[in-house]
Design an enzyme around this catalytic site. Structure first.
Site, PDB file in Angstrom:
ATOM      1  N   HIS A 162      13.571 108.341 -33.973  1.00 21.22           N
ATOM      2  CA  HIS A 162      12.928 107.739 -32.809  1.00 21.22           C
ATOM      3  C   HIS A 162      11.646 107.010 -33.201  1.00 21.22           C
ATOM      4  O   HIS A 162      11.445 105.843 -32.860  1.00 21.22           O
ATOM      5  CB  HIS A 162      12.627 108.814 -31.761  1.00 21.22           C
ATOM      6  CG  HIS A 162      12.038 108.255 -30.508  1.00 21.22           C
ATOM      7  ND1 HIS A 162      12.816 107.744 -29.493  1.00 21.22           N
ATOM      8  CD2 HIS A 162      10.754 108.091 -30.105  1.00 21.22           C
ATOM      9  CE1 HIS A 162      12.027 107.299 -28.520  1.00 21.22           C
ATOM     10  NE2 HIS A 162      10.765 107.499 -28.876  1.00 21.22           N
TER      11      HIS A 162
ATOM     12  N   HIS B 143       8.110 102.788 -33.968  1.00 20.43           N
ATOM     13  CA  HIS B 143       6.654 102.654 -34.117  1.00 20.43           C
ATOM     14  C   HIS B 143       6.232 102.519 -35.580  1.00 20.43           C
ATOM     15  O   HIS B 143       5.187 103.013 -35.956  1.00 20.43           O
ATOM     16  CB  HIS B 143       5.956 103.859 -33.488  1.00 20.43           C
ATOM     17  CG  HIS B 143       6.211 103.992 -32.020  1.00 20.43           C
ATOM     18  ND1 HIS B 143       5.658 103.142 -31.092  1.00 20.43           N
ATOM     19  CD2 HIS B 143       6.989 104.859 -31.328  1.00 20.43           C
ATOM     20  CE1 HIS B 143       6.081 103.487 -29.881  1.00 20.43           C
ATOM     21  NE2 HIS B 143       6.883 104.513 -29.999  1.00 20.43           N
TER      22      HIS B 143
ATOM     23  N   LYS C  54      11.525  95.715 -26.529  1.00 17.81           N
ATOM     24  CA  LYS C  54      10.451  96.707 -26.524  1.00 17.81           C
ATOM     25  C   LYS C  54       9.300  96.027 -25.799  1.00 17.81           C
ATOM     26  O   LYS C  54       8.554  95.234 -26.397  1.00 17.81           O
ATOM     27  CB  LYS C  54      10.059  97.071 -27.969  1.00 17.81           C
ATOM     28  CG  LYS C  54       8.952  98.115 -28.067  1.00 17.81           C
ATOM     29  CD  LYS C  54       9.473  99.517 -27.851  1.00 17.81           C
ATOM     30  CE  LYS C  54       8.359 100.554 -27.935  1.00 17.81           C
ATOM     31  NZ  LYS C  54       8.805 101.902 -27.618  1.00 17.81           N
TER      32      LYS C  54
END
Length: 294
Positions: A165, A181, A227
């Protein structure tokens, strides 16, 4: 709730700030902006959440204009990059973990545990009785936090992990990008043509972005998903992020942790899954300190 915990919270923040400053000072593999890599911020992204909305695109060119890829030959970078292609990005698609992939996960943990950054984090966690002193047991703890699979929302089968993730990224319903990220994954996917950088994100309260600083809020599309607002460290080593996020997860799971280090006043958002695994974690830049204030 914050007011009730006022003094205590400030104290722990001060301690954590000193800790993170030490991690930062010892991150010898961090890249130097303008020398080891260059980014091009271009314009501010629009507010639309549609992946192919051209009116939304504040950037006609890629985010990364240059990265010295020799850096990727360093042990921790090499081990980290080998993990990035081990995942199925759609949530709901079960992850099949092969013995080779398990070995790659362990090799990555072996490589980062040897770094000064991770050693500092480990020592601190042992002092706080949050991690075992034994290195093998500590590695098992890291494996559980980051690599054990779980079923993300709406799925009945194990289809996600903290590592996937946060560092790799996932898609939900093929339209929305969740997680994602990490700057290395962003750079490599952009190079392959899978990423369309849409511009930087700013709010009324956030500082203007700076191409020579190591934290950036941005918008991008990946494959067919968007995103709308992401936030990442740029140019830091895999061991720095791993150490920092593990520290935040174990010291204050499911909270927003605030601290100051270097030029940055940062909030780390950290959510757990079932108390045992990282659900998501990422940095939010609150403000930049002037060099003389810290």
């Amino acid at each position: 709730q914050d007011q009730e915990r006022g003094p205590m919270m400030i104290e722990s923040d001060r301690e954590l700030s000193a800790m993170v400053q030490e991690l930062w000072d010892n991150d010898v593999n961090r890249l130097v902006p303008g020398k080891d890599y260059r980014i091009s911020l271009q314009g501010k992204a629009g507010d639309s959440a549609a992946a192919n909305d051209d009116n939304n695109d504040g950037a006609g060119s890629p985010l990364f204009t240059f990265v010295d890829e020799n850096i990727f030959k360093k042990e921790t970078f090499l081990a980290f990059i080998s993990l990035l292609d081990n995942y199925e990005s759609d949530t709901g698609e079960p992850e099949i973990v092969t013995p080779e992939e398990v070995a790659e996960n362990h090799k990555f943990l072996d490589s980062i545990i040897k770094t000064q950054t991770m050693k500092i984090a480990h020592k601190y966690l042992v002092e706080k009785h949050l991690s075992p002193a034994d290195e093998t047991q500590f590695k098992e703890q890291l494996y559980r936090i980051w690599f054990e699979l779980y079923a993300r929302r709406g799925s009945s089968r194990p289809d996600s992990s903290g590592f996937e993730h946060v560092f790799v990224g996932e898609t939900r319903g093929r339209r929305t990008v969740i997680g994602f990220h990490n700057w290395i994954q962003l750079y490599l996917q952009e190079k392959l043509g899978h990423i369309d950088y849409k511009g930087y994100s700013v709010t009324a309260n956030s500082p203007q972005p700076d191409e020579n600083k190591h934290i950036l809020a941005l918008q991008f599309s990946w494959k067919n998903g968007i995103k709308p607002k992401g936030s990442i460290f740029i140019g830091v080593s895999p061991e720095f992020e791993f150490a920092l996020y593990t520290l935040c997860f174990l010291t204050s799971p499911n909270e927003r942790v605030r601290f100051q280090f270097s030029f940055y006043h940062v909030e780390i958002v950290c959510h757990h899954y079932n108390q045992k695994h990282i659900g998501t974690t990422y940095p939010v830049l609150l403000k930049r300190n002037r060099p003389d204030t810290f």
